[in-house]
Every structure is written in structure tokens, then in C-alpha cells.
Design a protein around this motif. Structure first.
Motif, mmCIF file in Angstrom:
data_model
loop_
_atom_site.group_PDB
_atom_site.id
_atom_site.type_symbol
_atom_site.label_atom_id
_atom_site.label_comp_id
_atom_site.label_asym_id
_atom_site.label_seq_id
_atom_site.Cartn_x
_atom_site.Cartn_y
_atom_site.Cartn_z
ATOM 1 N N SER A 1 46.551 1.764 -20.416
ATOM 2 C CA SER A 1 46.692 2.209 -21.147
ATOM 3 C C SER A 1 46.747 3.642 -21.623
ATOM 4 C CB SER A 1 45.250 1.108 -21.914
ATOM 5 O OG SER A 1 44.958 1.829 -23.375
ATOM 6 N N GLY A 2 46.957 3.857 -22.767
ATOM 7 C CA GLY A 2 47.004 5.547 -22.588
ATOM 8 C C GLY A 2 45.839 5.776 -23.399
ATOM 9 N N VAL A 3 45.102 4.972 -24.917
ATOM 10 C CA VAL A 3 44.116 5.303 -25.311
ATOM 11 C C VAL A 3 43.352 4.837 -24.111
ATOM 12 C CG1 VAL A 3 42.447 4.041 -27.209
ATOM 13 C CG2 VAL A 3 45.093 4.290 -27.011
ATOM 14 N N LEU A 4 42.759 4.257 -23.140
ATOM 15 C CA LEU A 4 41.372 4.514 -22.455
ATOM 16 C C LEU A 4 41.715 6.116 -21.532
ATOM 17 C CD1 LEU A 4 38.520 2.911 -21.033
ATOM 18 C CD2 LEU A 4 40.922 1.924 -20.173
ATOM 19 N N ARG A 5 42.931 5.881 -21.337
ATOM 20 C CA ARG A 5 43.559 7.558 -20.146
ATOM 21 C C ARG A 5 42.558 8.233 -20.502
ATOM 22 N NH1 ARG A 5 48.001 6.746 -19.538
ATOM 23 N NH2 ARG A 5 48.698 8.239 -20.813
ATOM 24 N N GLU A 6 43.173 8.271 -22.642
ATOM 25 C CA GLU A 6 42.919 9.555 -23.848
ATOM 26 C C GLU A 6 41.642 9.855 -23.455
ATOM 27 O OE1 GLU A 6 44.906 9.626 -26.194
ATOM 28 O OE2 GLU A 6 47.075 9.826 -25.530
ATOM 29 N N THR A 7 40.845 8.684 -23.579
ATOM 30 C CA THR A 7 39.538 8.743 -23.325
ATOM 31 C C THR A 7 38.055 9.025 -22.566
ATOM 32 O OG1 THR A 7 39.180 6.521 -25.116
ATOM 33 C CG2 THR A 7 37.691 7.364 -24.620
ATOM 34 N N ILE A 8 38.791 8.133 -21.320
ATOM 35 C CA ILE A 8 38.032 8.840 -19.596
ATOM 36 C C ILE A 8 38.352 10.193 -19.795
ATOM 37 C CG2 ILE A 8 37.983 8.775 -17.322
ATOM 38 C CD1 ILE A 8 38.456 5.368 -17.772
ATOM 39 N N LEU A 9 39.472 11.186 -20.337
ATOM 40 C CA LEU A 9 39.468 11.935 -19.905
ATOM 41 C C LEU A 9 39.202 13.327 -20.291
ATOM 42 C CD1 LEU A 9 43.730 12.180 -19.187
ATOM 43 C CD2 LEU A 9 41.644 12.368 -17.619
ATOM 44 N N ARG A 10 38.828 12.399 -21.333
ATOM 45 C CA ARG A 10 37.819 13.617 -22.604
ATOM 46 C C ARG A 10 36.094 13.809 -22.102
ATOM 47 N NH1 ARG A 10 40.872 11.036 -26.817
ATOM 48 N NH2 ARG A 10 39.420 9.599 -27.225
ATOM 49 N N PHE A 11 35.981 12.156 -21.030
ATOM 50 C CA PHE A 11 34.634 11.991 -21.131
ATOM 51 C C PHE A 11 34.617 12.607 -19.974
ATOM 52 C CE2 PHE A 11 30.925 8.926 -19.903
ATOM 53 C CZ PHE A 11 29.868 9.671 -20.461
ATOM 54 N N ALA A 12 35.626 13.354 -18.887
ATOM 55 C CA ALA A 12 35.570 13.842 -18.058
ATOM 56 C C ALA A 12 35.569 15.330 -18.283
ATOM 57 C CB ALA A 12 37.162 13.555 -16.743
ATOM 58 N N HIS A 13 36.087 15.747 -19.227
ATOM 59 C CA HIS A 13 36.203 17.084 -19.429
ATOM 60 C C HIS A 13 34.572 17.910 -20.441
ATOM 61 C CE1 HIS A 13 40.768 17.080 -20.621
ATOM 62 N NE2 HIS A 13 40.535 17.315 -19.031
ATOM 63 N N ALA A 14 33.956 16.873 -20.973
ATOM 64 C CA ALA A 14 32.700 17.129 -21.635
ATOM 65 C C ALA A 14 32.088 16.842 -20.337
ATOM 66 C CB ALA A 14 32.699 15.513 -22.360
ATOM 67 N N LEU A 15 31.914 15.988 -19.225
ATOM 68 C CA LEU A 15 30.540 16.091 -18.482
ATOM 69 C C LEU A 15 31.290 17.150 -17.633
ATOM 70 C CD1 LEU A 15 30.974 12.375 -17.209
ATOM 71 C CD2 LEU A 15 29.332 13.764 -18.427
ATOM 72 N N ALA A 16 32.366 17.901 -17.638
ATOM 73 C CA ALA A 16 32.689 19.220 -16.847
ATOM 74 C C ALA A 16 32.478 20.312 -17.458
ATOM 75 C CB ALA A 16 33.879 19.407 -16.473
ATOM 76 N N SER A 17 31.977 20.400 -18.725
ATOM 77 C CA SER A 17 31.569 21.216 -19.500
ATOM 78 C C SER A 17 29.706 21.411 -19.613
ATOM 79 C CB SER A 17 32.393 21.005 -21.179
ATOM 80 O OG SER A 17 32.215 20.134 -21.364
ATOM 81 N N GLY A 18 29.483 20.154 -19.286
ATOM 82 C CA GLY A 18 28.142 20.231 -19.411
ATOM 83 C C GLY A 18 27.235 19.794 -20.692
ATOM 84 N N GLU A 19 27.913 19.684 -21.261
ATOM 85 C CA GLU A 19 27.826 18.217 -22.273
ATOM 86 C C GLU A 19 26.904 17.272 -22.215
ATOM 87 O OE1 GLU A 19 29.449 17.049 -26.722
ATOM 88 O OE2 GLU A 19 31.069 17.433 -25.008
ATOM 89 N N SER A 20 25.980 16.763 -22.951
ATOM 90 C CA SER A 20 25.073 15.707 -22.456
ATOM 91 C C SER A 20 26.037 14.189 -22.802
ATOM 92 C CB SER A 20 23.931 15.768 -23.135
ATOM 93 O OG SER A 20 24.010 15.499 -24.281
ATOM 94 N N GLU A 21 25.786 12.853 -21.981
ATOM 95 C CA GLU A 21 26.866 12.063 -22.527
ATOM 96 C C GLU A 21 26.123 11.167 -23.743
ATOM 97 O OE1 GLU A 21 24.389 12.163 -20.103
ATOM 98 O OE2 GLU A 21 25.637 11.967 -18.061
ATOM 99 N N SER A 22 24.784 11.965 -24.341
ATOM 100 C CA SER A 22 24.420 10.951 -26.040
ATOM 101 C C SER A 22 25.247 11.814 -26.774
ATOM 102 C CB SER A 22 23.419 11.277 -25.868
ATOM 103 O OG SER A 22 23.022 12.829 -25.784
ATOM 104 N N GLU A 23 25.571 13.256 -26.677
ATOM 105 C CA GLU A 23 26.322 13.991 -27.443
ATOM 106 C C GLU A 23 27.958 13.701 -27.962
ATOM 107 O OE1 GLU A 23 25.859 18.143 -27.124
ATOM 108 O OE2 GLU A 23 23.957 18.342 -26.809
ATOM 109 N N PHE A 24 28.515 13.712 -26.925
ATOM 110 C CA PHE A 24 29.544 13.510 -26.460
ATOM 111 C C PHE A 24 29.690 12.055 -27.043
ATOM 112 C CE2 PHE A 24 33.351 10.982 -24.492
ATOM 113 C CZ PHE A 24 33.791 11.701 -24.422
#
Length: 257
Positions: A92-115
Motif C-alpha cells: 500500500s503506497g499510502v501506508l508505506r509513505e506514512t511509515i516512511l514519514r514517521f521514520a524520518h521524523a523519528l530520525a530527525s529527533g521530532e517527538s511522536e506527539s508533534e509529528f
């Protein structure tokens, strides 16, 4: 190493299964983001968020978050790396992109709640716009279906009356073709409306259900089969088609009551 191979094989098998459910998963993304956002706002840890989402068995995407949690908890992957690893195996492209954005946010140090708060707003707006477009498309196809059905009915009646008034030809054959044409138009139109209508789940799939829903689920196959056999019996024993169809309708009536 053995655990990694086993998990990789499981990921491959499950990603193949998810290819058949791409549309359903895309429609469930707003539920996923809202649930994760609520968990983050409630103060749940990163591990708890992925674990709880992975334990939610009612949705197709839960298995992917279960895999991410297992990679991080048992194989000591970072959550950003685990998200990237699993996202590559998702159809699923939509789910894959969502998880990848989450991964980039976590890698950059952004908190889960903000993302997740930002993602929830984005997903809500996107879903609303898509739903509105689907409704407009459904309205257009509905008008086209109504116009086609009325046109076929009008033309058929005109042809039958012309045969009766001017040629003296028996209209029985034309009447049968008329019924066939209306049936084809009705089936095709309803199928197209079903395809363009927004997909929504009306009934939940939880283990605990209302008594009426359990009863309907048990009778949804036996009643139509029983009604079909009894209607055929009435038809072939000389009671007529009308009575047989009425009896069949009465048989399946409890399913929609």
C-alpha cells in the motif's frame, strides 16, 4: 540470524497478502493516525504506541506495526530503521509513505506527539477532500444511471406499442428483450455505483457483538438458500412465478429487518 530470516520471510508473505487489501488499508489510514495521535497525547511511550497498534487485529495495517515493534524490541533495531525496513515491504503506497514519514521524523529527533498531531490534520483534510470527490462522482454516475434506465424504459414501451398498433405482431418476444435490456442496465448501473461509492465499514468486526448482529450473521447464508429452494419448489409445482418470488422475498425479509 535465524530470527532475522524468519521475520523476513514473514514480512514477505504478509506483504503479498496486503496487495489485495490496498484500497481498504488506504481508507483506514485516518483511523490509524488518529489512534496513534491519541496514544501519543496520552503520554504513551514509543514502544507502547507501536505495540498497541500492532495488537489491534481489526485492521489490515496492524501486522506491519507488529513487525516494527518486534524488530525494535527483540532485535534491538532503532524505530526509525525498523520503520524503513518494514515500509519497503508494504504494497500500500499510502501506508508505506506514512511509515516512511514517521521514520524520518523519528530520525530527525521530532517527538511522536508533534509529528502525529501534524499528520492527523493533514490526513483529515486529505480524507475529507477525497470523500467529497467520491460523493460528487457518485452523484454524477447516479444521474447517468437514472437517465439511462428511463431512456431504455421509454424506448422499450414505444417499440412494444408500435408493434401492437401498427403491425399486429405479438409483442411477447419484444417484451422479453425489453426485460433483458432493463436487467442488463440495472445490473451494470448498480455495479458501477458500487465501484465509485466511498468504501465504509458499517459493522465492526470485534468479538463482542449485539445479539441481532450475531443472529443476522448466522442466518445470512441459510435463509437465502432455503428461500431459493422453496421458491423453486413452488414454481415447478404450479404455484406460479409471482408467488415463488413473493415467498423468496418473505424468506430473506428477516435479514434486513
Amino acid at each position: 540470524m535465524k530470527k532475522v530470516k524468519v521475520l523476513a520471510l514473514a514480512d514477505k508473505r504478509k506483504s503479498e497478502i496486503s496487495k489485495r487489501d490496498v484500497g481498504e488499508i488506504s481508507g483506514e489510514i485516518p483511523i490509524l493516525i488518529t489512534y496513534m495521535s491519541c496514544l501519543a497525547e496520552a503520554g504513551a511511550s514509543r514502544s507502547d504506541i507501536f505495540r498497541l497498534v500492532g495488537e489491534w487485529k481489526d485492521f489490515k495495517w496492524s501486522k506491519h506495526f507488529r513487525q516494527i515493534y518486534l524488530l525494535a524490541d527483540r532485535l534491538r533495531y532503532g524505530y526509525a530503521k525498523a520503520c524503513n525496513t518494514i515500509a519497503k515491504k508494504i504494497s500500500s503506497g499510502v501506508l508505506r509513505e506514512t511509515i516512511l514519514r514517521f521514520a524520518h521524523a523519528l530520525a530527525s529527533g521530532e517527538s511522536e506527539s508533534e509529528f502525529l498531531a501534524r499528520e492527523r490534520k493533514l490526513v483529515t483534510i486529505t480524507y475529507f477532500d477525497k470523500y467529497q470527490r467520491s460523493l460528487e462522482t457518485l452523484k454524477t454516475w447516479g444521474e447517468a444511471y437514472s437517465a439511462t434506465l428511463i431512456s431504455v424504459t421509454f424506448i422499450s414501451i414505444t417499440v412494444v406499442l408500435s408493434c401492437i398498433l401498427y403491425s399486429g405482431f405479438s409483442p411477447s418476444i419484444l417484451f422479453r428483450f425489453t426485460v433483458l435490456a432493463m436487467g442488463i442496465v440495472s445490473i451494470t448501473g448498480n455495479f458501477l455505483l458500487y465501484r465509485v461509492a466511498p468504501k465504509e465499514k458499517k459493522n465492526h468486526s470485534l468479538e463482542i457483538k449485539p445479539k441481532k448482529q450475531v443472529l443476522i450473521k448466522r442466518l445470512r447464508f441459510p435463509l437465502p438458500i432455503l428461500g431459493a429452494f422453496l421458491s423453486l419448489f413452488l414454481f415447478f409445482t404450479g404455484f406460479g412465478l409471482s408467488l415463488a418470488l413473493i415467498f423468496f422475498a418473505l424468506t430473506i425479509f428477516p435479514l434486513g429487518f
